[in-house]
Design a protein around this motif. Sequence first.
Motif, PDB file in Angstrom:
ATOM      1  N   SER A  58       0.839  -1.195   0.000  1.00 63.15           N
ATOM      2  CA  SER A  58       0.000   0.000   0.000  1.00 63.15           C
ATOM      3  C   SER A  58       0.876   1.248   0.000  1.00 63.15           C
ATOM      4  O   SER A  58       1.936   1.283   0.643  1.00 63.15           O
ATOM      5  CB  SER A  58      -0.908   0.010   1.236  1.00 63.15           C
ATOM      6  N   ARG A  70      -5.052   0.710  -1.472  1.00 62.68           N
ATOM      7  CA  ARG A  70      -4.076   1.709  -1.917  1.00 62.68           C
ATOM      8  C   ARG A  70      -2.785   1.064  -2.430  1.00 62.68           C
ATOM      9  O   ARG A  70      -1.711   1.662  -2.374  1.00 62.68           O
ATOM     10  CB  ARG A  70      -3.752   2.716  -0.788  1.00 62.68           C
ATOM     11  N   SER A 115      -2.719  -0.012  -5.625  1.00 64.51           N
ATOM     12  CA  SER A 115      -2.747   0.305  -7.060  1.00 64.51           C
ATOM     13  C   SER A 115      -3.469   1.637  -7.233  1.00 64.51           C
ATOM     14  O   SER A 115      -4.311   2.017  -6.414  1.00 64.51           O
ATOM     15  CB  SER A 115      -3.451  -0.794  -7.859  1.00 64.51           C
ATOM     16  N   VAL A 116      -3.119   2.330  -8.306  1.00 67.07           N
ATOM     17  CA  VAL A 116      -3.721   3.632  -8.572  1.00 67.07           C
ATOM     18  C   VAL A 116      -3.833   3.833 -10.077  1.00 67.07           C
ATOM     19  O   VAL A 116      -2.997   3.348 -10.842  1.00 67.07           O
ATOM     20  CB  VAL A 116      -2.892   4.774  -7.922  1.00 67.07           C
ATOM     21  N   GLU A 125      -7.520  11.054 -10.084  1.00 67.20           N
ATOM     22  CA  GLU A 125      -6.884   9.908  -9.442  1.00 67.20           C
ATOM     23  C   GLU A 125      -7.925   8.930  -8.913  1.00 67.20           C
ATOM     24  O   GLU A 125      -8.978   9.327  -8.422  1.00 67.20           O
ATOM     25  CB  GLU A 125      -6.013  10.354  -8.267  1.00 67.20           C
ATOM     26  N   GLU A 126      -7.575   7.625  -8.991  1.00 68.61           N
ATOM     27  CA  GLU A 126      -8.457   6.598  -8.444  1.00 68.61           C
ATOM     28  C   GLU A 126      -7.597   5.511  -7.787  1.00 68.61           C
ATOM     29  O   GLU A 126      -6.829   4.828  -8.460  1.00 68.61           O
ATOM     30  CB  GLU A 126      -9.320   5.994  -9.546  1.00 68.61           C
ATOM     31  N   TYR A 127      -7.746   5.356  -6.465  1.00 67.67           N
ATOM     32  CA  TYR A 127      -6.978   4.377  -5.699  1.00 67.67           C
ATOM     33  C   TYR A 127      -7.820   3.126  -5.442  1.00 67.67           C
ATOM     34  O   TYR A 127      -9.040   3.194  -5.305  1.00 67.67           O
ATOM     35  CB  TYR A 127      -6.527   4.964  -4.363  1.00 67.67           C
ATOM     36  N   SER A 128      -7.132   1.984  -5.343  1.00 63.53           N
ATOM     37  CA  SER A 128      -7.817   0.763  -4.928  1.00 63.53           C
ATOM     38  C   SER A 128      -8.110   0.845  -3.434  1.00 63.53           C
ATOM     39  O   SER A 128      -7.594   1.715  -2.730  1.00 63.53           O
ATOM     40  CB  SER A 128      -6.955  -0.465  -5.225  1.00 63.53           C
TER      41      SER A 128
END
Length: 571
Positions: free
Chosen positions: A307, A334, A336-337, A328-331
């Motif tokens: 993460s 966190r 992966s992004v 932005e888009e996080y899993s």
Amino acid sequence: MKISDKTNSLNLLLAMLMVSGTAFLVACASIGNPQGGPKDTKPPVVVKSSPEAFSTNFSGNKIEIEFNEYVQLKEVKQLFMTSPPMQKQPDITMRGKKVVVKFEEEFRKDVTYSMKFFNTISDFNEGNILKDYEFVVATGNQIDTLQVYGHVWDSQTLKPMENMFVMIYRDLTDSIPAKSLPDYITTTDKTGKWSIRNIASGKYKIFALSDANMNKKLDLADGAIAFSTSFFEPKASWKSSTDTLVVDSTKVNDKYVYRDTVITSKKIVYTPDSIRLRAFTEKSDLQFVESITRPEKGKLSFIFKNSLGKNDKLIPMNFTKNAKTVAEEYSINRDSVTWWITDSLVYKLDTIKIKFNYLGLDTANKQIEIADTLLFGFDFAELLEIQSNRKKKEDKKSALGVYFETGNANMLDIGRQPFISFDRPVTIMDKSLISLMELVEKDKTEKNIPITLESTSAANRKFKVNVALNEGAKYKLVVDSAAVRDIYDNVNDSTGVRFSLITKKFYGTLILDLKNIKSQTIIHLNTAKGLPAKELVVTKDGKYTIENVMPGDYFLKAIVDTNKNGKWDTG
């Protein structure tokens, strides 16, 4: 004349017989496939060896094993091992019907060696395997005969672990698996089962690992490991068993009378014979980039080992990052992004450069700041060709993809809500063009149901449909055309989905009677595929109920939560 006629007739008959005989001989000599016997199903048999198997005081550097037929070796370089292990892999070759093993280093003194071929030897014609073949010699004046057995399972899934190295050590210090080769070694089969034979007496510690670099030492941070906190001593003992054996029978009054006797037999039992090891992967704090991709001109995907923390930073090198240029888009974890590039001047670049700053370790295992340069290239020539071909078919922009989450087979669980997601981040949404109707069976009508949409992703790609649904009711969720516009000005086509809310009678109820609960314990109800279905946290004995369980096959797993952090920890 008559005699002459008879003579001519006799000559003609002989000539016919000769012709017939010739034809018969020709027929007998015709070419055909020989008829063989039954198919060979027996594995090769060892007929002799040098030295003989189970020899003592062995001091050579070569072993020759001869079989009753020609054999072949498969994956012998990968699978063959000696126990105790050696630093250098021996040279294994074929010579006629012989397998020749030449060793590159000296044997230890007063040790029994087992050469493990496993299933690498088979006959040349039919491929019949000589299963689990071992060749044993001793460098001392006796053969060690003690044995231990066990299994290795994955501690998370409880599935057997195949191809794990199982190693035992006389040195009982904790650090020994990282420093030295084991005293004895083997590997697990597909059922997780393992056995180590020809062990000397004494006290041992046991350790198992998935050895990616094949050096038989604990020196990699991301491999599966297993160990026991207690030591063991292999032992052998005689075990007696009794049985009844029929000796003879006598017929008395049309009935047979049997005379039997009780026999006692003995066999050697080796212990321990059921050492259970549960493997886990130790969580490593080391950070690095596992992979990067640029599947679209404006989409950058990063996947990390761990993460992202406060010291991990992604810094653009050939553009400025702000709310207007990047979404932005996080899993959830966190690790992966995804960056959606919204500035056309940026996503038209052939190569986008990103610097990744993170904390790592130097050669002395001291923490230092590391900077990696990540290059995201894109083939615009290929994109232009695709767009040109598409334009010939239809003169319009690519439609924005719409996806629905309405449960397995469009049957939504009680307590769940539907979701709508899109290919790319949304900039404009006309909520009046997104509707939910209840399908009324009685009068075949559609009843409009009020809904609200709630964004659940930072990049505005996924939305929860907040609505009160009726048990057992059927619904239709519709997104009309051009209801949504993405960051690249693409709009969606009209689409929809039908689904229903499951009724309570469809579910099952699971009642657990738990005993011997001595500390906080997490109960996991998992599907047959290992996916989590329900979770229960208990602190004492008693009966517990898990409701709304979908029909299917499940298994239970209990985690003793010693540190009470609500999750399973390694180590």
